[in-house]
Every structure is written in C-alpha cells, then in structure tokens.
Write an enzyme that holds these catalytic residues in place. Structure first.
Site, PDB file in Angstrom:
ATOM      1  CG  LEU A  87      -1.972  -0.990   1.458  1.00  0.00           C
ATOM      2  CD1 LEU A  87      -2.840  -0.785   2.655  1.00  0.00           C
ATOM      3  CD2 LEU A  87      -2.852  -1.109   0.166  1.00  0.00           C
ATOM      4  NE  ARG A 101      11.109   1.898   0.263  1.00  0.00           N
ATOM      5  CZ  ARG A 101      11.657   0.779   0.755  1.00  0.00           C
ATOM      6  NH1 ARG A 101      10.970  -0.234   0.681  1.00  0.00           N
ATOM      7  NH2 ARG A 101      12.908   0.788   1.087  1.00  0.00           N
ATOM      8  N   GLY A 112       9.421   6.029   5.951  1.00  0.00           N
ATOM      9  CA  GLY A 112      10.743   6.105   6.332  1.00  0.00           C
ATOM     10  C   GLY A 112      11.635   5.046   6.829  1.00  0.00           C
ATOM     11  CG  MET A 113       9.456   3.696  10.218  1.00  0.00           C
ATOM     12  SD  MET A 113       9.004   3.951  11.831  1.00  0.00           S
ATOM     13  CE  MET A 113       9.132   2.425  12.683  1.00  0.00           C
ATOM     14  CB  VAL A 142       1.894  -0.032   4.920  1.00  0.00           C
ATOM     15  CG1 VAL A 142       0.783  -0.208   5.443  1.00  0.00           C
ATOM     16  CG2 VAL A 142       2.760   0.769   5.864  1.00  0.00           C
ATOM     17  CE  LYS A 194       3.416   1.440   9.456  1.00  0.00           C
ATOM     18  NZ  LYS A 194       3.365   3.145   9.963  1.00  0.00           N
ATOM     19  CG  ASP A 254       6.353  11.119  12.725  1.00  0.00           C
ATOM     20  OD1 ASP A 254       6.470  12.265  12.334  1.00  0.00           O
ATOM     21  OD2 ASP A 254       6.504   9.967  11.933  1.00  0.00           O
TER      22      ASP A 254
END
Length: 604
Positions: free
Chosen positions: A19, A21, A23-24, A27, A42, A136
């Site tokens: 679904l 991408r 930074g870490m 998904v 994730k 965040d």
C-alpha cells in the site's frame, strides 16, 4: 514479498499487495485468515531488527499502542517477528491520508480543517491520558475514511524509535519524527511532552489551510533551525485568508515555548469546537503579534541549531541530528558578542516594525468599527460585517437587559480596526429555559462538551450494549429539544460495549482452532505469543491471558500462549584431561621414570 506464492505471517496474515512505503517500513494490505477480515501490516525495514534495544522498545510500545482503544485512533491488533524483521498488524482504513487529500484537492475549507484537527486532538487527548506521546503527527499519519471519519495512525512507533535516555533526533539507523512538523524542543533533541504533539498539530492545521507547512527549507536541518529560531508565519503571510479566531488557535499551537501553548489536547479541541460553533475562542488574537516575539525569548533560553551542526539524516524521513559544535577560537568572543548585539538590535527594530504595521499586512487597511451597543445581536452582526469585520459572539446572562441585546463590544464603536479583524459582541441570553441538545449517537466526550456548551450539567451512566459501539451515547433524559432551566442535569447512558463474556478454555488446541473459537464467541482482539513448555506439545495452546473462565469485555485483548516445545538446554562439556585409569591388580613397585611417552593399560 515473495515470488513463491503469498507470504503469510504467523500462519495467519496473508499479504496481498503493498500500500505504501515510509521512512522505516513498508505497509501491506493483508487478510486475517482467522477472523476473515482485511488488515494493514507494517513491516519494518530489516536494519531495525538488528538493534536489540530498539526491538525491546518496539515490543513495549506496540503493546502500549494496542491498548489505545479510541474511535479516532487506528487500532493495533497484533505484532511479531518473521523473515528477519518485525511487523505490526493494524486496522485497515478504507480512505486516504490527509497528505493525499491536500495534494489532490488543495486547501481545505476552514471549518473542515478545524473539524479534522478537533478529531486529531481528541485522539491525542486520549493517548496522552494513557501515557503515550505520538511524536510524529503529520498529514501522512492522519487517515480520513471514505465516510469522512478521522483516525490517527502510528501511535507508539515514533516513541519506540527513541527512549527517554535518547536525547537526540537520530541515532544509528533510527529517526524520531519528521523535521517539517518538529516542535522546537524536538528539533533541539530535548525531552518532549504532550504539548509537542500540539505544536505538530498546529503545523498540520496550517498546512490544511494553506497547502504548505509553516516552515520550509532546502534540507531537514534548515527546517529544524527555523522551528527553533524563526517566528511562525500566519496564513495571511502566505496569501491565504483564514478567520482570525482560527488563526489565533494556530498561532497558540505554534508558540515556541510549550508553556505558551494549550495546556493539553482537550483544551485545544474545546477551542476548535468554539470556533466551529461561532463562539469566542480562548486563544488571543494578540498571539498573531505575540508569536513573533517568541523567537526572541527562546534565543536567551535555548541553544541555537545552525545548519553547520547537522548530523546524519535518515533516508526519506526528515530526520535531524545535532552534533557538538566546534569550540570558539581565542579572540573570537568579542566579535561574536558584537554580532549578537547587532542581530538583537536589528531583530527588535524588525519586530517593532512588524507590530506597528500589522494592520497593513496582506493589503489590509483600517476601518471604523460601528457602534452596535443596544441593538439585537443579529442586527449588530450584520452592521459589523457590512463594515468588513468579523464577529465573535459572547453570550452572557445579564440582568436588566432584553434577551438578545448587545451590551458591550470590543473594539469599541468609533475606533479603528484592520479589515477582517474580529469584533467581540457581548449580548444577553437571559436566564430563561434552554433547549436540551440531542446527543444520542455522539461519543461520550463530544456529548459532554455539547451539554456543557448549552449551560447544562451532565450525569454519565454506563450500560453494556451488543449493538452500540463502546463510548457512544445510547439514550438521554431529558430528550433532545426539551426545555429546561439553565444548569439542569442531563443524564446520558453510554455504551460500555458488548456485555462481558467468559474466556473459553482452549488449552491443547492448535493456534488456528483456538483463534476460531475465541472469534466465534465474540472476542475480536486476539493475539498470540510463544513460550517454551515441557508438558505441552509444540504448536499447542498452553493457556490464554486472561485465563479461561475470566469474564471480560470481548473487545479487550486476549493473548493465546502457544508452546514452542521444550526449552533449549546447553550441556557443559567437562575438561578433556583423562582421569587416571584404575585397575584391579594390587599395587606394584613403580618402574623407573623415563623421558619417553607413557601408556596406561588395564591388568588382565
């Protein structure tokens, strides 16, 4: 994930397609084969699995996030390890992220932006009360369902990326937050509290209204520097007209010092609701000028983050890491002090110019404020609006005045005020009966706020209901639209969710069979862990947590403990030196000592 058919995590979650991408992590859309429902998974990048400190913190924070059961929070169902990395299983949201909406549709209407921000604030308030700071908040973590319902994602994940002992923005391979939405204290690597999330939400609200963040730059480093040192712009500064009360709310969120922001997310949400209801907000319009002075105050209390002190930046994440600055060389102190004095003088002159010319910003000119005291509130509002000004109503119970009569105004009639600025009108609402608002179907927190705004008091009662979601109002007394005296009590019955159910005994079953049985009996939040056992065969259920027979809310977490087989034991090998060989023969006289090798034999 694999070219050999679909990948299945924990023999349960079948991955279908990617679904997004981040930074870490990546998904994926997946299907829970046990409960036959879509989920989002994730999958963290493998480099995160190499750090045992991060892994433990991730486990702890994933569990904390799973306990956040709130209508505006994306639910976390499960987590685990597979294919050399870690993953979390989340509620699948049918909709788009706020960042996608802004890119596709542009700026949002002020009321819709305030509604979304209020829902995010509701989620933050609940999380903060449960000890979780998001860290965040950004448009990419705000999901809007096709129905318009708002949910916040990734609670606990940013927290996992840095613990209290980590007072920096990045560390080997891990990034905390996103520079565009950093709070000043976050940008400096200081310890953050819930008010940091409110600053980030202020950035998001600004972006919803203008399509751009308050601070932009060529690099995450320069953006972080601006968060600390530069005064935030207003929407008007970037050419966007936004109602003054909503601008005031944004500027209060973007205050440099946490103490100058809202005390908590509940207060922010209440002020957003006041704006939506056309009521005066608590955020002062003076913040539009006062915010500009915040950077000066911060300079004396904080350490600057010049771009030359940048450390490594995580890929695609907007991370920023301060490193120690080079000590000043001898003889440079005087020059630095002189430059600082000149800078402060220039800044003071600039701020004075900004304040004195505030009324002419964005092409605004001063107009005369009409005198409306003695008029009805509706007529007064029309007169004020004809003059090019906005109105904020301030209802009061005032003896000796007619109902609806304006008794005071600020600014006063005959004075000058900038075009589009707000005039606060105080008017008499009388001491008579009020209408009871209809709150059936609302969430408990929303219902309480609605009742209190009607100058009534609430009495909350809980009742289990299989058909009404937990936290939603089932009924009320008196009914909506009934006339009661101000200050009367309105009793609301709130659903506590489905009635408690007894956890079934699933010992010695397979994981799939146990999960199916729990699901069939109404338990919707089921996870599993493995544990060594010498009495239960590998792959069979040892027990559940809570234990079998416990009566509980079926939406609460039930963990199935599955045997991983006997624990692995390590046998210690004794030293390799051979012991002397014993014989059954009687002792004999020892032979003469020789320098060659010797051998030991057994007697016949």
């Amino acid at each position: 994930m694999s070219d050999q058919g679909p990948t299945v995590f924990k023999d349960r979650y079948e991955l279908h397609r990617k679904l997004a991408r981040g930074g870490m992590s990546d998904v994926y859309l997946a299907r829970d084969q046990v409960l036959d429902r879509p989920v989002a998974i994730k999958v963290l990048f493998p480099e995160y699995a190499k750090d045992p400190t991060f892994v433990e913190r991730f486990r702890r924070e994933a569990q904390a996030a799973a306990r956040l059961n709130h209508p505006n929070i994306v639910a976390v169902y499960d987590w685990g390890e597979q294919l050399g990395t870690y993953f979390i299983v989340m509620e699948y949201i049918e909709g788009r992220s706020l960042s996608e909406i802004i890119r596709a549709e542009g700026a949002l209407h002020p009321k819709r932006a305030a509604e979304i921000a209020a829902d995010v604030a509701s989620a933050l308030a609940f999380a903060h009360r449960n000890g979780v700071v998001h860290r965040d908040i950004k448009p990419g973590n705000v999901m809007v369902e096709t129905s318009g319902h708002v949910k916040v994602a990734d609670f606990g994940i940013a927290q996992a990326l840095t613990g209290p002992e980590q007072a920096q923005l990045t560390r080997a391979g891990s990034v905390m937050g996103t520079a565009t939405y950093f709070s000043p204290e976050q940008a400096q690597g200081k310890q953050v509290d819930p008010r940091s999330d409110l600053y980030s939400l202020g950035c998001v609200l600004f972006e919803m209204l203008t399509t751009r963040a308050p601070f932009t730059g060529d690099s995450p480093v320069s953006i972080a520097y601006k968060h600390v040192q530069e005064a935030p712009p207003t929407p008007a500064d970037v050419g966007v007209t936004v109602p003054v009360p909503l601008t005031a709310i944004i500027m209060k969120c973007l205050a440099k010092a946490p103490d100058d922001r809202y005390a908590n997310a509940d207060d922010l949400r209440a002020d957003l609701q006041r704006f939506l209801d056309g009521q005066p907000v608590l955020a002062s319009t003076g913040a539009l000028v006062g915010a500009a002075t915040g950077a000066t105050a911060m300079m004396g209390a904080t350490t600057a983050l010049p771009p030359t002190t940048a450390g490594p930046v995580g890929p695609g994440t907007g991370g920023y890491a301060p490193v120690d600055e080079e000590p000043p060389r001898k003889g440079s102190n005087g020059i630095l002090i002189g430059l600082l004095v000149l800078f402060l003088i220039g800044l003071a002159v600039g701020l004075f110019f900004l304040a004195s010319n505030f009324s002419s910003r964005s092409g605004n000119t001063d107009v005369e404020v009409p005198t409306v005291i003695g008029k009805t509130i509706d007529d007064a509002e029309k007169d004020i609006q004809k003059a090019g000004l906005a109105v904020s109503r301030n209802p009061q119970n005032i003896d000796g005045k007619s109902v609806g009569e304006v008794t005071a105004q600020n600014p006063v009639g005959g004075s000058k005020a900038p075009v589009n600025s707000t005039v606060i009108l105080t008017y008499n609402v009388g001491a008579g009966d009020v209408s009871v608002p209809n709150v059936v179907g609302q969430q408990q927190t929303d219902a309480i706020a609605t009742i209190q705004r009607a100058e009534l008091r609430e009495n909350v009662q809980q009742q289990a209901d299989d058909n009404v979601p937990k936290g939603q109002v089932i009924s009320q007394n008196p009914a909506g639209d009934a006339k009661v005296a101000k200050g009367s009590v309105v009793t609301i019955v709130v659903s506590s969710g489905k009635g408690n159910k007894s956890v079934p005994n699933v010992a010695n079953q397979t994981l799939d069979a146990a999960s199916n049985q729990l699901g069939q009996q109404g338990f919707t939040n089921v996870g599993s862990v493995e544990e060594p056992s010498t009495t239960v065969a590998k792959g069979r259920v040892i027990r559940t947590d809570p234990a079998a027979g416990v009566s509980m809310d079926p939406t609460a977490r039930v963990t199935i403990v599955v045997s991983s087989g006997p624990p692995v034991t390590t046998t210690l090998t004794p030293p390799t030196t051979k012991p002397p060989t014993t014989t059954s023969s009687p002792p004999t006289t020892a032979p003469p000592t020789t320098t060659g090798p010797t051998s030991t034999t057994s007697a016949p």
